[in-house]
Scaffold this motif. Sequence first.
Motif, short mmCIF file in Angstrom:
data_model
loop_
_atom_site.label_atom_id
_atom_site.label_comp_id
_atom_site.label_asym_id
_atom_site.label_seq_id
_atom_site.Cartn_x
_atom_site.Cartn_y
_atom_site.Cartn_z
N GLN A 1 0.79 -1.29 -0.01
CA GLN A 1 0.00 0.07 -0.06
C GLN A 1 0.94 1.16 -0.05
O GLN A 1 0.57 2.26 -0.55
CB GLN A 1 -0.99 -0.01 1.19
CG GLN A 1 -2.14 -1.17 1.17
CD GLN A 1 -2.89 -0.97 0.12
OE1 GLN A 1 -2.54 -1.26 -1.10
NE2 GLN A 1 -4.27 -0.80 0.09
N ALA A 2 2.18 1.12 0.64
CA ALA A 2 2.95 2.18 0.62
C ALA A 2 3.36 2.72 -0.64
O ALA A 2 3.53 3.86 -1.18
CB ALA A 2 4.22 2.06 1.73
N PRO B 1 -3.45 4.59 2.25
CA PRO B 1 -3.45 4.20 3.20
C PRO B 1 -3.70 2.45 3.50
O PRO B 1 -4.11 1.96 2.49
CB PRO B 1 -4.35 4.80 4.12
CG PRO B 1 -4.55 5.94 3.23
CD PRO B 1 -4.48 5.63 1.88
N SER B 2 -2.91 1.85 4.44
CA SER B 2 -3.10 0.53 4.44
C SER B 2 -3.93 0.05 5.52
O SER B 2 -5.08 -0.70 4.96
CB SER B 2 -1.67 0.00 5.01
OG SER B 2 -1.33 0.57 6.47
N HIS B 3 -4.06 0.68 6.54
CA HIS B 3 -5.18 0.09 7.59
C HIS B 3 -6.38 0.92 7.46
O HIS B 3 -6.41 1.91 7.05
CB HIS B 3 -4.70 0.34 8.97
CG HIS B 3 -3.33 -0.65 9.25
ND1 HIS B 3 -2.33 -0.37 9.24
CD2 HIS B 3 -3.57 -1.81 9.77
CE1 HIS B 3 -1.42 -1.18 9.40
NE2 HIS B 3 -2.35 -2.39 9.73
N ILE B 4 -7.75 0.19 7.83
CA ILE B 4 -8.73 0.76 7.74
C ILE B 4 -9.22 1.34 6.38
O ILE B 4 -10.18 2.38 6.52
CB ILE B 4 -9.25 1.75 8.84
CG1 ILE B 4 -8.27 2.86 8.90
CG2 ILE B 4 -9.16 0.76 10.29
CD1 ILE B 4 -8.71 3.78 9.93
N ALA C 1 -12.68 -1.84 -3.45
CA ALA C 1 -12.62 -3.09 -3.32
C ALA C 1 -11.20 -3.73 -2.74
O ALA C 1 -11.13 -4.44 -1.89
CB ALA C 1 -13.20 -4.04 -4.24
N PHE C 2 -10.17 -3.30 -3.60
CA PHE C 2 -8.82 -4.06 -3.43
C PHE C 2 -8.32 -3.40 -2.15
O PHE C 2 -7.62 -4.45 -1.40
CB PHE C 2 -7.81 -3.72 -4.48
CG PHE C 2 -6.65 -4.17 -4.37
CD1 PHE C 2 -6.26 -5.47 -4.86
CD2 PHE C 2 -5.62 -3.43 -3.72
CE1 PHE C 2 -5.12 -5.95 -4.52
CE2 PHE C 2 -4.22 -3.95 -3.84
CZ PHE C 2 -4.16 -5.18 -4.14
N ASP C 3 -8.43 -2.15 -1.86
CA ASP C 3 -8.00 -1.53 -0.51
C ASP C 3 -8.58 -2.36 0.62
O ASP C 3 -8.16 -2.62 1.65
CB ASP C 3 -8.12 0.15 -0.55
CG ASP C 3 -7.24 0.59 -1.68
OD1 ASP C 3 -6.15 0.18 -1.88
OD2 ASP C 3 -7.75 1.66 -2.02
N SER C 4 -10.18 -2.57 0.44
CA SER C 4 -10.67 -3.10 1.65
C SER C 4 -10.28 -4.58 1.93
O SER C 4 -10.17 -4.88 3.09
CB SER C 4 -12.32 -3.03 1.12
OG SER C 4 -12.90 -3.81 2.27
N ALA C 5 -9.97 -5.28 0.68
CA ALA C 5 -9.48 -6.70 0.84
C ALA C 5 -7.91 -6.69 1.79
O ALA C 5 -7.80 -7.52 2.50
CB ALA C 5 -9.26 -7.28 -0.48
N VAL C 6 -7.04 -5.60 1.25
CA VAL C 6 -5.76 -5.46 1.94
C VAL C 6 -5.98 -5.16 3.49
O VAL C 6 -5.49 -5.80 4.42
CB VAL C 6 -4.94 -4.57 1.38
CG1 VAL C 6 -3.56 -4.14 2.23
CG2 VAL C 6 -4.61 -4.95 -0.21
#
Length: 250
Positions: free
Chosen positions: A101-102, A107-110, A115-120
């Motif tokens: 994510q960096a 952002p990585s958390h929350i 959809a992809f960010d939510s999966a991570v």
Amino acid sequence: MALVRGLRVPGGRIERICWITGLVLIAAGVFHLAVFAAAGGPWHGPVSWRKPITFGLSFGLTLMTVAWLSAYLPLPARRRGLLLAVFAVDCCVEVAGITLQAWRGVPSHINRETAFDSAVSTVLAIGGGVLVVVLGLMSLAAFRARVASSMRLALRAGFVSLLIGLVSGAAMIARGVVEVNGGDQQRAYEVVGFLKPVHAMGLHGVLVLPALAWLLSFTRWDEARRTRAVVVAVAGYGAATIAALAYSLA
């Protein structure tokens, strides 16, 4: 010479794998420090090179520490190996997700923006839960360890400190999730790190306190004196953690 021999990696194959993996994670953190120095950008905030740097260093150091301390825990070899293997994989997954994510600049958390960010984010949250279970089981074993009193106290206090670090991390994520569920994603990014100082203090007590007890074992002090020194260190570390908590909440 005794100190040099004490630095030898204890245990079997899984412990050595954990040490190598830990070194790789630390190297990843150092690499991203160089990236930060070259690329610049903010140090604070939800999108920063700080995260792969600190998570790589912290997870690598913690993995090596737990692999070392596992030799003191009264666990069957097979169960200890399984816990260490799960922990090592989980450390890699956490650092990999944060690093991904960096590099994507998000952002990585929350992060529920796509959809992809939510999966991570979900994978990272599940990984956090696995950390709590694995290290919780090891913490219980630390209270049954049959070692010298100075190391026994350091193990117990160190693992309790580690659990405090994990709980504070879970509390930060929970607060962010509340904001996300309330429809304010940006506010979630702003409040999610409110316990960072106590989180950092808690996580590394598991290294500081047992390392002190281990180093004291090479002195000419008797066990009673070494135990008193560890008692003072535990009290001091506990006071510092409480101070970090008060600062965070203030």
